[in-house]
Design a protein around this motif. Sequence first.
Motif, PDB file in Angstrom:
ATOM      1  N   ILE A 120      -7.726  -0.013  17.530  1.00 21.75           N
ATOM      2  CA  ILE A 120      -6.265   0.065  17.669  1.00 21.75           C
ATOM      3  C   ILE A 120      -5.621  -1.233  17.176  1.00 21.75           C
ATOM      4  O   ILE A 120      -4.628  -1.213  16.442  1.00 21.75           O
ATOM      5  N   ALA A 121      -6.191  -2.369  17.588  1.00 22.01           N
ATOM      6  CA  ALA A 121      -5.658  -3.668  17.158  1.00 22.01           C
ATOM      7  C   ALA A 121      -5.786  -3.832  15.647  1.00 22.01           C
ATOM      8  O   ALA A 121      -4.854  -4.295  14.976  1.00 22.01           O
ATOM      9  N   ASN A 122      -6.932  -3.435  15.104  1.00 21.67           N
ATOM     10  CA  ASN A 122      -7.147  -3.544  13.656  1.00 21.67           C
ATOM     11  C   ASN A 122      -6.241  -2.609  12.871  1.00 21.67           C
ATOM     12  O   ASN A 122      -5.773  -2.946  11.778  1.00 21.67           O
ATOM     13  N   GLU A 123      -5.988  -1.428  13.411  1.00 26.63           N
ATOM     14  CA  GLU A 123      -5.158  -0.453  12.708  1.00 26.63           C
ATOM     15  C   GLU A 123      -3.756  -1.008  12.469  1.00 26.63           C
ATOM     16  O   GLU A 123      -3.205  -0.894  11.374  1.00 26.63           O
ATOM     17  N   ARG A 124      -3.189  -1.622  13.484  1.00 26.78           N
ATOM     18  CA  ARG A 124      -1.848  -2.191  13.341  1.00 26.78           C
ATOM     19  C   ARG A 124      -1.855  -3.304  12.293  1.00 26.78           C
ATOM     20  O   ARG A 124      -0.944  -3.392  11.459  1.00 26.78           O
ATOM     21  N   LEU A 125      -2.888  -4.128  12.327  1.00 24.44           N
ATOM     22  CA  LEU A 125      -3.004  -5.200  11.345  1.00 24.44           C
ATOM     23  C   LEU A 125      -3.095  -4.657   9.918  1.00 24.44           C
ATOM     24  O   LEU A 125      -2.442  -5.157   9.001  1.00 24.44           O
ATOM     25  N   MET A 126      -3.905  -3.629   9.739  1.00 24.52           N
ATOM     26  CA  MET A 126      -4.107  -3.096   8.401  1.00 24.52           C
ATOM     27  C   MET A 126      -2.865  -2.383   7.888  1.00 24.52           C
ATOM     28  O   MET A 126      -2.605  -2.350   6.680  1.00 24.52           O
ATOM     29  N   MET A 127      -2.073  -1.800   8.789  1.00 20.22           N
ATOM     30  CA  MET A 127      -0.809  -1.202   8.384  1.00 20.22           C
ATOM     31  C   MET A 127       0.162  -2.283   7.914  1.00 20.22           C
ATOM     32  O   MET A 127       0.873  -2.119   6.907  1.00 20.22           O
ATOM     33  N   GLU A 128       0.174  -3.393   8.634  1.00 16.99           N
ATOM     34  CA  GLU A 128       1.037  -4.509   8.230  1.00 16.99           C
ATOM     35  C   GLU A 128       0.546  -5.123   6.926  1.00 16.99           C
ATOM     36  O   GLU A 128       1.347  -5.521   6.073  1.00 16.99           O
ATOM     37  N   ARG A 129      -0.766  -5.203   6.761  1.00 15.94           N
ATOM     38  CA  ARG A 129      -1.327  -5.724   5.511  1.00 15.94           C
ATOM     39  C   ARG A 129      -0.941  -4.823   4.336  1.00 15.94           C
ATOM     40  O   ARG A 129      -0.601  -5.301   3.249  1.00 15.94           O
ATOM     41  N   LYS A 130      -0.982  -3.513   4.570  1.00 15.49           N
ATOM     42  CA  LYS A 130      -0.596  -2.562   3.528  1.00 15.49           C
ATOM     43  C   LYS A 130       0.860  -2.774   3.124  1.00 15.49           C
ATOM     44  O   LYS A 130       1.206  -2.726   1.933  1.00 15.49           O
ATOM     45  N   LYS A 131       1.708  -3.025   4.101  1.00 11.91           N
ATOM     46  CA  LYS A 131       3.123  -3.274   3.797  1.00 11.91           C
ATOM     47  C   LYS A 131       3.279  -4.564   3.000  1.00 11.91           C
ATOM     48  O   LYS A 131       4.070  -4.627   2.046  1.00 11.91           O
ATOM     49  N   LEU A 132       2.500  -5.586   3.380  1.00 17.46           N
ATOM     50  CA  LEU A 132       2.564  -6.855   2.661  1.00 17.46           C
ATOM     51  C   LEU A 132       2.112  -6.682   1.210  1.00 17.46           C
ATOM     52  O   LEU A 132       2.739  -7.221   0.285  1.00 17.46           O
ATOM     53  N   LEU A 133       1.049  -5.945   0.993  1.00 19.52           N
ATOM     54  CA  LEU A 133       0.570  -5.694  -0.367  1.00 19.52           C
ATOM     55  C   LEU A 133       1.616  -4.938  -1.191  1.00 19.52           C
ATOM     56  O   LEU A 133       1.778  -5.193  -2.389  1.00 19.52           O
ATOM     57  N   ALA A 134       2.337  -4.030  -0.534  1.00 18.71           N
ATOM     58  CA  ALA A 134       3.394  -3.286  -1.231  1.00 18.71           C
ATOM     59  C   ALA A 134       4.532  -4.228  -1.637  1.00 18.71           C
ATOM     60  O   ALA A 134       5.104  -4.097  -2.725  1.00 18.71           O
ATOM     61  N   ILE A 135       4.864  -5.177  -0.769  1.00 25.53           N
ATOM     62  CA  ILE A 135       5.912  -6.152  -1.082  1.00 25.53           C
ATOM     63  C   ILE A 135       5.476  -7.031  -2.250  1.00 25.53           C
ATOM     64  O   ILE A 135       6.266  -7.327  -3.155  1.00 25.53           O
ATOM     65  N   ILE A 136       4.208  -7.447  -2.229  1.00 23.28           N
ATOM     66  CA  ILE A 136       3.678  -8.271  -3.314  1.00 23.28           C
ATOM     67  C   ILE A 136       3.736  -7.522  -4.636  1.00 23.28           C
ATOM     68  O   ILE A 136       4.150  -8.068  -5.673  1.00 23.28           O
ATOM     69  N   ALA A 137       3.337  -6.245  -4.619  1.00 26.35           N
ATOM     70  CA  ALA A 137       3.371  -5.430  -5.836  1.00 26.35           C
ATOM     71  C   ALA A 137       4.797  -5.235  -6.331  1.00 26.35           C
ATOM     72  O   ALA A 137       5.069  -5.285  -7.541  1.00 26.35           O
TER      73      ALA A 137
END
Length: 320
Positions: free
Chosen positions: A123-140
Amino acid sequence: MVNYNIIRQAKRAWIFALMMLLATSMAIIWIFTQNIIPNNHISIVVKQNNLRILPPKKIRSHTVAKLEARFRTIGYDLNDIRNKNKDVPRISADSIPYDMSNIEIVSRKKDLFIGMMLPLVLIANERLMMERKKLLAIIANKKSNGKINIIQQQWLDKKFTNYKVKNKSIDILLKRLDMVPPSLALAQAAIESGWGTSRFAREGNALYGQWTWDGDGIVPKTRDAKKTHKIKSFKTPLDSVNAYIKNLNTHQAYNKLRQLRQTARQNLKPVDGSYLAIALTAYSEKGMEYVNLIRLIIKANGLKSFDNTKLARPNNITAG
């Protein structure tokens, strides 16, 4: 002459209109609250910053019997997770069973502890990976458009603060905004809490022995007279897991761990818990002995098999 039939009909019409207005108002309120309030006991999808977050089901776990009964009720068996690749139920224990130390069969104690902890780590990792996905989208988006919009910048500023990125470097944030392998998180929880039997775990849901000098905490009985630290306590076990992962992702002592993890990402290799353990010599005064203990716990208990597990979608698990 007064027409009482007309008066009675008018009263009935007025009462009906009032009831309809009340019913409509209640329906509007219900719809509105369902969209903004995460409910931990029903299967809904909550949207936060365009991230789809599926809340866990909270389960009562103050005793071993209660926790084991809940596992049986929902059909949660670690053997099925290990051998049949079943998804892990999206559940969150509300406390560490106070009688964990009463379990005499070691394998039973370990399975119960792992069964309780695995969903929390995922559960803790899932939230992190969702935020990471958003960050990667911002970078792109920045690479393609050459800029970041106001909403994205506000989100970034919040993450820079949360993850202690002082120079607002997106590259550093990306290095910090990442998961911790379940094998590593489970092994450290087992070591630091004695498989859930320590006083700190039972009294304060403290699973990773994190120190604090202010706020809620438990004073170690063997603390040196010159020291003032306490073991940080938490409202729930999930809070402890979240704090542990954030500690690894932000504290300067674990920069090597973050660098090893980033290198694995860049080389398209899996993030391995035993491999990252080498960067945790500062976590314990035992240094390399502690690293070797982590690796031993991972290997002896087959914890690496949980690194590729995933959470189940919400189902009909009820709270209790």
